[in-house]
Design a protein around this motif. Structure first.
Motif, PDB file in Angstrom:
ATOM      1  N   HIS A  24       0.947  -1.074  -0.067  1.00  0.00           N
ATOM      2  CA  HIS A  24       0.011  -0.158   0.206  1.00  0.00           C
ATOM      3  C   HIS A  24       0.792   1.551   0.061  1.00  0.00           C
ATOM      4  O   HIS A  24       0.446   2.047  -0.963  1.00  0.00           O
ATOM      5  CB  HIS A  24      -1.095  -0.313   1.085  1.00  0.00           C
ATOM      6  CG  HIS A  24      -1.935   1.321   1.193  1.00  0.00           C
ATOM      7  ND1 HIS A  24      -2.541   1.110   0.783  1.00  0.00           N
ATOM      8  CD2 HIS A  24      -1.549   2.240   2.393  1.00  0.00           C
ATOM      9  CE1 HIS A  24      -3.331   2.611   0.677  1.00  0.00           C
ATOM     10  NE2 HIS A  24      -2.005   3.290   2.057  1.00  0.00           N
ATOM     11  N   PHE A  25       2.239   1.451   0.821  1.00  0.00           N
ATOM     12  CA  PHE A  25       2.570   2.604   0.705  1.00  0.00           C
ATOM     13  C   PHE A  25       3.320   3.383   0.066  1.00  0.00           C
ATOM     14  O   PHE A  25       4.047   3.635  -1.004  1.00  0.00           O
ATOM     15  CB  PHE A  25       3.268   2.364   1.924  1.00  0.00           C
ATOM     16  CG  PHE A  25       2.485   3.666   3.878  1.00  0.00           C
ATOM     17  CD1 PHE A  25       2.084   3.984   3.352  1.00  0.00           C
ATOM     18  CD2 PHE A  25       1.858   2.171   4.136  1.00  0.00           C
ATOM     19  CE1 PHE A  25       1.382   4.658   4.908  1.00  0.00           C
ATOM     20  CE2 PHE A  25       1.217   2.776   4.656  1.00  0.00           C
ATOM     21  CZ  PHE A  25       1.496   4.070   5.624  1.00  0.00           C
ATOM     22  N   THR A  26       3.958   1.186  -1.265  1.00  0.00           N
ATOM     23  CA  THR A  26       4.645   1.479  -1.860  1.00  0.00           C
ATOM     24  C   THR A  26       3.142   2.419  -3.063  1.00  0.00           C
ATOM     25  O   THR A  26       4.623   3.025  -3.795  1.00  0.00           O
ATOM     26  CB  THR A  26       5.439  -0.162  -2.814  1.00  0.00           C
ATOM     27  OG1 THR A  26       6.523  -0.195  -1.141  1.00  0.00           O
ATOM     28  CG2 THR A  26       6.340   0.283  -3.657  1.00  0.00           C
ATOM     29  N   CYS A  27       2.591   1.825  -2.972  1.00  0.00           N
ATOM     30  CA  CYS A  27       1.719   2.493  -4.154  1.00  0.00           C
ATOM     31  C   CYS A  27       1.491   3.972  -4.175  1.00  0.00           C
ATOM     32  O   CYS A  27       1.695   4.360  -4.831  1.00  0.00           O
ATOM     33  CB  CYS A  27       0.834   1.019  -4.412  1.00  0.00           C
ATOM     34  SG  CYS A  27       0.680  -0.095  -5.319  1.00  0.00           S
ATOM     35  N   LEU A  28       1.734   4.060  -2.468  1.00  0.00           N
ATOM     36  CA  LEU A  28       1.543   5.367  -2.212  1.00  0.00           C
ATOM     37  C   LEU A  28       2.905   6.606  -3.274  1.00  0.00           C
ATOM     38  O   LEU A  28       2.937   7.363  -2.750  1.00  0.00           O
ATOM     39  CB  LEU A  28       1.138   6.154  -0.953  1.00  0.00           C
ATOM     40  CG  LEU A  28      -0.611   5.637  -0.832  1.00  0.00           C
ATOM     41  CD1 LEU A  28      -0.197   5.537   0.529  1.00  0.00           C
ATOM     42  CD2 LEU A  28      -1.513   6.089  -1.195  1.00  0.00           C
ATOM     43  N   GLY A  29       3.771   6.044  -3.197  1.00  0.00           N
ATOM     44  CA  GLY A  29       5.383   6.262  -3.594  1.00  0.00           C
ATOM     45  C   GLY A  29       5.838   6.862  -2.563  1.00  0.00           C
ATOM     46  O   GLY A  29       7.043   7.449  -2.770  1.00  0.00           O
ATOM     47  N   ALA A  30       5.968   6.506  -1.149  1.00  0.00           N
ATOM     48  CA  ALA A  30       7.004   6.202  -0.171  1.00  0.00           C
ATOM     49  C   ALA A  30       8.152   5.376  -0.154  1.00  0.00           C
ATOM     50  O   ALA A  30       7.668   4.715  -1.212  1.00  0.00           O
ATOM     51  CB  ALA A  30       5.958   5.986   1.022  1.00  0.00           C
ATOM     52  N   THR A  31       8.971   6.609   0.135  1.00  0.00           N
ATOM     53  CA  THR A  31      10.335   4.855   0.128  1.00  0.00           C
ATOM     54  C   THR A  31       9.923   4.064   1.931  1.00  0.00           C
ATOM     55  O   THR A  31       9.600   4.576   2.245  1.00  0.00           O
ATOM     56  CB  THR A  31      11.350   5.601   0.334  1.00  0.00           C
ATOM     57  OG1 THR A  31      11.867   6.473  -0.255  1.00  0.00           O
ATOM     58  CG2 THR A  31      12.758   5.270   0.906  1.00  0.00           C
TER      59      THR A  31
END
Length: 93
Positions: A24-31
């Protein structure tokens, strides 16, 4: 805080919840930085996230000792010149 510029550390990344949050956080663009003592599960989650973004890293922890945690956090700070903005502490204990 904007998630796209955040460093997110997820513990127990091999668990179902940890893996789901990681993608989920990867898809949101976070490191996204993953950690776990389960090496095989950690690398499975890492592989799924790596298919989505190059801004993913992982740390296999030998154990849950303070020394292992400090070594991981020191490595993160050294690599990213920053500390995590978000900690998702998913360790089941």
């Amino acid at each position: 805080m904007e998630i796209k510029s955040a460093i997110v550390l997820i513990t127990s990344a091999s668990s179902q919840l940890g893996s789901t949050l990681a993608t989920h956080f990867t898809c949101l663009g976070a490191t996204v930085i993953l950690c776990d003592t389960d090496k095989q599960g950690l690398y499975e989650t890492f592989g799924r996230c790596k298919e989505l973004s190059s801004h993913v890293d992982c740390y296999h922890l030998r154990d849950y000792s303070q020394e292992s945690l400090n070594r991981m956090l020191d490595g993160i700070e050294s690599s990213y010149h920053s500390v995590p903005d978000v900690l998702i502490n998913n360790w089941p204990s």
